[in-house]
Design an enzyme around this catalytic site. Structure first.
Site, PDB file in Angstrom:
ATOM      1  CG  ASP A 115     -10.948  -1.366   4.592  1.00  0.00           C
ATOM      2  OD1 ASP A 115     -11.103  -2.132   5.513  1.00  0.00           O
ATOM      3  OD2 ASP A 115      -9.698  -0.925   4.308  1.00  0.00           O
ATOM      4  CG  ASP A 119      -7.874   2.030   0.433  1.00  0.00           C
ATOM      5  OD1 ASP A 119      -9.281   2.370   0.604  1.00  0.00           O
ATOM      6  OD2 ASP A 119      -7.373   1.530   1.323  1.00  0.00           O
ATOM      7  CB  SER A 178      -0.773  -0.254   1.484  1.00  0.00           C
ATOM      8  OG  SER A 178      -1.618   0.970   1.360  1.00  0.00           O
ATOM      9  CE  LYS A 221      -7.656  -2.837   6.204  1.00  0.00           C
ATOM     10  NZ  LYS A 221      -7.807  -1.538   6.212  1.00  0.00           N
ATOM     11  CB  ILE A 264       0.672  -0.111  10.095  1.00  0.00           C
ATOM     12  CG1 ILE A 264       0.062   0.723   9.191  1.00  0.00           C
ATOM     13  CG2 ILE A 264       1.874   0.316  10.271  1.00  0.00           C
ATOM     14  CD1 ILE A 264       0.283   2.218   9.360  1.00  0.00           C
ATOM     15  N   GLY A 315      -4.281  -4.544   5.781  1.00  0.00           N
ATOM     16  CA  GLY A 315      -3.163  -4.559   6.617  1.00  0.00           C
ATOM     17  C   GLY A 315      -3.565  -3.164   7.630  1.00  0.00           C
ATOM     18  CD  GLU A 350      -9.160  -1.132   0.287  1.00  0.00           C
ATOM     19  OE1 GLU A 350      -8.030  -1.173  -0.490  1.00  0.00           O
ATOM     20  OE2 GLU A 350      -8.876  -1.280   1.358  1.00  0.00           O
ATOM     21  CG  ASN A 353      -8.323   4.565   3.486  1.00  0.00           C
ATOM     22  OD1 ASN A 353      -7.061   4.704   2.903  1.00  0.00           O
ATOM     23  ND2 ASN A 353      -8.876   3.743   4.357  1.00  0.00           N
ATOM     24  CE  LYS A 402      -4.797   0.054  -0.061  1.00  0.00           C
ATOM     25  NZ  LYS A 402      -5.519  -0.964   1.082  1.00  0.00           N
ATOM     26  CG  LEU A 403      -1.243   3.768  -6.708  1.00  0.00           C
ATOM     27  CD1 LEU A 403      -1.470   4.936  -7.760  1.00  0.00           C
ATOM     28  CD2 LEU A 403       0.290   3.981  -6.109  1.00  0.00           C
ATOM     29  CE  LYS A 404      -4.108   3.484   2.343  1.00  0.00           C
ATOM     30  NZ  LYS A 404      -5.282   2.768   2.819  1.00  0.00           N
TER      31      LYS A 404
END
Ligand SMILES: [Mg+2]
Length: 373
Positions: free
Chosen positions: A244, A194, A140, A268, A298, A296, A219, A196, A166-168
């Protein structure tokens, strides 16, 4: 063999602070240090480790480290102690009267499960039903200050062997960085994004522009509680939507799938209340032909070990965010997970298959607290 049941003797809560190798920026904030709560669960059978994935601030979800510690201290550990025979399979039921705090619940169940599996000599992968000896790993990549910096970063990860990037993304950092990465690394790179929860349904036209870049998935573009919005968005974009934050249980997964809100699910364990519920989500998704992958938070080597075991289940057909320890930490608290040809091995030892290295753990410990049962 268990004869008179397993007694909970206590739980040690350990607050740790670990510096990240560089800041990790997402649409909800920038993180420079990993703050976490580790649980050493001591039973009459032995001990096990749990890792709580809540962060210092309630930005990814409503949970945060101090609240997790409080609810464990005040409610969860006393309830588990009062419940008599302590079994991992019953932890979720014992804690069910308490609303929310799934990350804290997951951590406690993980510790009990690790202790139980050590006593039985069974690995977590075998217990969950892992069918792979190693799992394919993605990485990520946070939001960067510039596209040049992003390209340099992705270049390093590709060179390290990561099989998926994966790019935020967030408003203002979406189409341009995705285009740049796709153009620089070509059509063969497995690429996904992603958000978020940073967009609204009004952004559908913008998000549809990502369709040009052949992404594996988009995502969580919309807020956690906007499942219907994701179903509406799914009719307006071609890129498969993956959820997610919205998927907090097997029931939520079944609902989202039935509504057409997602074609892929990020699992998760912390977000859903534990590895056993995570396995149920895997099963629900498999029954509907919905691919899953392991997200994930972290994690230290403890949570990473458990995630890699989970990712060994058959429905995890997409590479996870199960990156090597060095993605986030210069030094992990366990033996580090080191990428080999883009993969990590599923641990084979009993329980998590890893334990903290005492010196290293002491270095990152901010405080400890013993909760006697
Ligand atoms: Mg995510």
């Amino acid at each position: 063999m268990r004869t008179n049941g397993t007694k909970l003797e206590g739980v040690e809560l350990r607050r740790i602070e670990m510096p990240l190798v560089f800041p990790f920026r997402t649409s909800f904030g920038t993180q420079t240090t990993k703050s976490a709560l580790l649980l050493r669960v001591v039973t009459s059978e032995g001990e096990g480790w749990g890792e709580c994935v809540s962060s210092a601030h309630p930005l990814y979800s409503s949970e945060y480290v101090d609240a997790s510690a409080d609810v464990l201290r005040r409610f969860f550990v006393p309830a588990l102690a009062a419940g008599g025979d302590v079994r991992a399979s019953a932890v979720a039921t014992t804690l069910a009267p308490f609303h929310g705090h799934r990350m804290a619940k997951a951590a406690l169940e993980m510790g009990v499960l690790d202790a139980e599996l050590h006593a039985r000599g069974v690995s977590l992968g075998d217990e969950l039903g892992a069918v792979r000896e190693r799992v394919a790993c993605g990485v990520s990549v946070g939001i960067m200050d510039s596209i040049d910096v992003l390209i340099d970063q992705v270049e390093q990860y590709v060179a390290q062997g990561y099989v998926r990037i994966k790019l935020k993304i967030e408003p203002g950092w979406d189409v341009a960085p995705v285009r740049a990465v796709r153009e620089r690394f070509g059509d063969d790179l497995l690429l996904q994004v992603d958000a978020n929860a940073a967009y609204t349904l009004a952004d559908a036209r913008l998000l549809a522009r990502l369709d040009d870049f052949d992404l594996l998935l988009l995502e969580q573009p919309l807020p956690e509680d906007d499942v219907l919005g994701h179903a509406d968005l799914a009719k307006l974009v071609r890129t498969p939507i993956c959820l997610d934050e919205s998927i907090v249980s097997a029931r939520a997964a079944a609902d989202a799938i039935r509504l057409g809100a997602c074609r892929i699910v990020n699992i998760k364990a912390g977000r859903v209340g534990g590895y056993l519920e995570a396995r149920r989500i895997h099963d629900v998704c498999a029954a509907h032909g919905v691919p899953v992958w392991c997200g994930g938070m972290i994690e230290t080597g403890l949570g990473r070990a458990a995630n890699v075991a989970l990712a060994g289940l058959p429905g995890f057909s997409l590479p996870g965010d199960t990156s090597g320890s060095d993605r986030f930490f210069a030094t992990d608290i366990t033996e580090p997970f080191v990428l080999d040809d883009g993969h990590l091995p599923v641990p084979t030892g009993p329980g998590l298959g890893v334990t903290p290295i005492a010196d290293r753990l002491a270095e990152v410990t901010a405080s400890t607290e013993w909760l006697a049962a």
